[in-house]
Design a protein around this motif. Sequence first.
Motif, PDB file in Angstrom:
ATOM      1  N   ALA A 204       0.986  -1.196  -0.042  1.00 58.77           N
ATOM      2  CA  ALA A 204       0.030   0.027  -0.006  1.00 58.77           C
ATOM      3  C   ALA A 204       0.756   1.166  -0.065  1.00 58.77           C
ATOM      4  CB  ALA A 204      -1.043  -0.072   1.268  1.00 58.77           C
ATOM      5  N   GLU A 205       2.041   1.349   0.741  1.00 61.71           N
ATOM      6  CA  GLU A 205       2.906   2.507   0.947  1.00 61.71           C
ATOM      7  C   GLU A 205       3.571   2.466  -0.500  1.00 61.71           C
ATOM      8  OE1 GLU A 205       5.424   5.426   2.572  1.00 61.71           O
ATOM      9  OE2 GLU A 205       3.317   4.907   2.517  1.00 61.71           O
ATOM     10  N   VAL A 206       3.930   1.489  -1.188  1.00 60.35           N
ATOM     11  CA  VAL A 206       4.700   1.687  -2.224  1.00 60.35           C
ATOM     12  C   VAL A 206       3.662   2.349  -3.365  1.00 60.35           C
ATOM     13  CG1 VAL A 206       5.720   0.068  -4.205  1.00 60.35           C
ATOM     14  CG2 VAL A 206       6.508  -0.245  -1.923  1.00 60.35           C
ATOM     15  N   ALA A 207       2.607   1.485  -3.370  1.00 62.87           N
ATOM     16  CA  ALA A 207       1.552   2.163  -4.461  1.00 62.87           C
ATOM     17  C   ALA A 207       1.304   3.576  -4.329  1.00 62.87           C
ATOM     18  CB  ALA A 207       0.260   1.460  -4.126  1.00 62.87           C
ATOM     19  N   ALA A 208       0.999   4.241  -3.019  1.00 61.19           N
ATOM     20  CA  ALA A 208       1.060   5.629  -2.540  1.00 61.19           C
ATOM     21  C   ALA A 208       2.099   6.210  -3.048  1.00 61.19           C
ATOM     22  CB  ALA A 208       0.800   5.767  -1.077  1.00 61.19           C
ATOM     23  N   LEU A 209       3.380   5.875  -2.901  1.00 60.20           N
ATOM     24  CA  LEU A 209       4.433   6.756  -3.199  1.00 60.20           C
ATOM     25  C   LEU A 209       4.735   6.514  -4.790  1.00 60.20           C
ATOM     26  CD1 LEU A 209       7.236   5.134  -0.952  1.00 60.20           C
ATOM     27  CD2 LEU A 209       6.526   7.431  -1.035  1.00 60.20           C
ATOM     28  N   HIS A 210       4.326   5.664  -5.365  1.00 60.08           N
ATOM     29  CA  HIS A 210       4.017   5.695  -7.037  1.00 60.08           C
ATOM     30  C   HIS A 210       3.480   6.727  -7.533  1.00 60.08           C
ATOM     31  CE1 HIS A 210       4.112   3.625 -10.948  1.00 60.08           C
ATOM     32  NE2 HIS A 210       3.001   3.369 -10.887  1.00 60.08           N
ATOM     33  N   VAL A 211       2.108   7.101  -7.038  1.00 52.80           N
ATOM     34  CA  VAL A 211       1.330   8.134  -7.331  1.00 52.80           C
ATOM     35  C   VAL A 211       1.752   9.447  -6.996  1.00 52.80           C
ATOM     36  CG1 VAL A 211      -0.918   9.126  -7.385  1.00 52.80           C
ATOM     37  CG2 VAL A 211      -0.768   6.665  -7.902  1.00 52.80           C
ATOM     38  N   GLU A 212       2.140   9.697  -5.659  1.00 55.69           N
ATOM     39  CA  GLU A 212       2.800  10.866  -4.956  1.00 55.69           C
ATOM     40  C   GLU A 212       4.084  11.628  -5.663  1.00 55.69           C
ATOM     41  OE1 GLU A 212       2.615  10.791  -0.751  1.00 55.69           O
ATOM     42  OE2 GLU A 212       1.000   9.395  -0.752  1.00 55.69           O
ATOM     43  N   LEU A 213       4.745  10.363  -6.110  1.00 55.26           N
ATOM     44  CA  LEU A 213       6.092  10.941  -6.636  1.00 55.26           C
ATOM     45  C   LEU A 213       5.904  11.540  -7.875  1.00 55.26           C
ATOM     46  CD1 LEU A 213       8.495   8.219  -5.975  1.00 55.26           C
ATOM     47  CD2 LEU A 213       8.758  10.718  -5.251  1.00 55.26           C
ATOM     48  N   ALA A 214       4.744  10.886  -8.757  1.00 48.15           N
ATOM     49  CA  ALA A 214       4.520  11.435 -10.105  1.00 48.15           C
ATOM     50  C   ALA A 214       3.912  12.755 -10.203  1.00 48.15           C
ATOM     51  CB  ALA A 214       3.521  10.469 -11.092  1.00 48.15           C
ATOM     52  N   GLU A 215       2.998  12.939  -9.117  1.00 53.79           N
ATOM     53  CA  GLU A 215       2.471  14.331  -9.086  1.00 53.79           C
ATOM     54  C   GLU A 215       3.487  15.257  -8.540  1.00 53.79           C
ATOM     55  OE1 GLU A 215      -0.738  15.087  -9.436  1.00 53.79           O
ATOM     56  OE2 GLU A 215      -1.972  13.329  -9.014  1.00 53.79           O
TER      57      GLU A 215
END
Length: 389
Positions: A67-78
């Motif tokens: 879940a944390e990796v998935a969140a980082l995946h999107v937050e970094l792109a933003e």
Amino acid sequence: MTKGRALRVIGLMSGTSCDGVTAAAASISGPAGRPRVRCLGVTERAYPGALRGRLLRAAAPGGSDAAEVAALHVELAEFWAGAATRLAGGRAGLRRFDLLASHGHTLHHHPPAGRARGWSLQVGDAATLAERTGLPVVHDFRARDLALGGQGAPLVPRADAALFGHPREPRVALNLGGIANITVLPAGTTHPAWAFDTGPGNMALDALAARATRGRLRFDRGGRLAAAGHVDPGLLHAWLAHPFFRRRPPRSTGREEFGDAFLSPALEAIRRRRMRWADALATATALTALTVAAAVHAYAAPGTRLVIGAGGGMRNRALVRELRAMLSPLRLEPSDRHGVPSRAREALAFAVLGHFTWRGLPGNLPCATGATAEAVLGSVVPGRSGRIS
């Protein structure tokens, strides 16, 4: 884009030091296989402390949950989309570009071992980047080379040839990021002879500086902490015994080998009060300089007189001073003297790799990665409204 017009690309790079993202704009023209590259600008956007901490935890042994990796995946792109937009001068400025090339942020990198193939995980959602910028996005550069049995790294040699190659003068391109790597550039060719990771660049230095200052500093600014210390021969010997330094190219590495576990001899000596933080930093500086210089002297093409350095380590005066002494009689010059801002080198390299992918040309170099064949690297996410050309 109009046929024959220069391709305008934004390259994004988030390195293993976890400091932030670099966005570089490039105009790429000329023959597709021998492109001419002009840097149009560069910007850096530092990660907030909380985000950096999450990235470091996700890359540590045991890491973070899915879940944390998935969140980082999107937050970094933003976060990266904001950097690209700022570089372009706003959303209207993005329309002047044709393509965005994103390396992603590496959380884990495991090269092949024996018969077991390697794998590498980069996060940073390309679909989010495409939606926020409106540009087509080339991403996931390492997967194809890994599928061909390669290391998936280093991937920048062909880009280095475009950025630093010379028709009559052999050279070496050096990148001092979290991990240090070199590209050997014989005269007059777009096919580098060698390229590989030499070992830690700034990674150990950054970690020691952060611990020494209890998080006040993310890196040894200007090499001041190391300059106040002395090299500890025993610690240097222990570090040089790491098996990575005995491997022949192709070879690549990352935080898995040179993260916290690698620092344990220094941290134990400091805990027992046998060593000062400044001495540990001086020794880590010597380690980077020694392993880089040894690789250059062993693999540089005959007649080489120039090493072109880039990356955050070129701002570390103590490290550069050691490198110049150990590389002698070769000269070490910053890439800025050759039209490539030192801080932009890796982002520009991935802009060039994006150009190769866009043109349907191979981006990897099998002699550098160990892959069984050349390959077009990466995948393309169309821009907003399906824009792909």
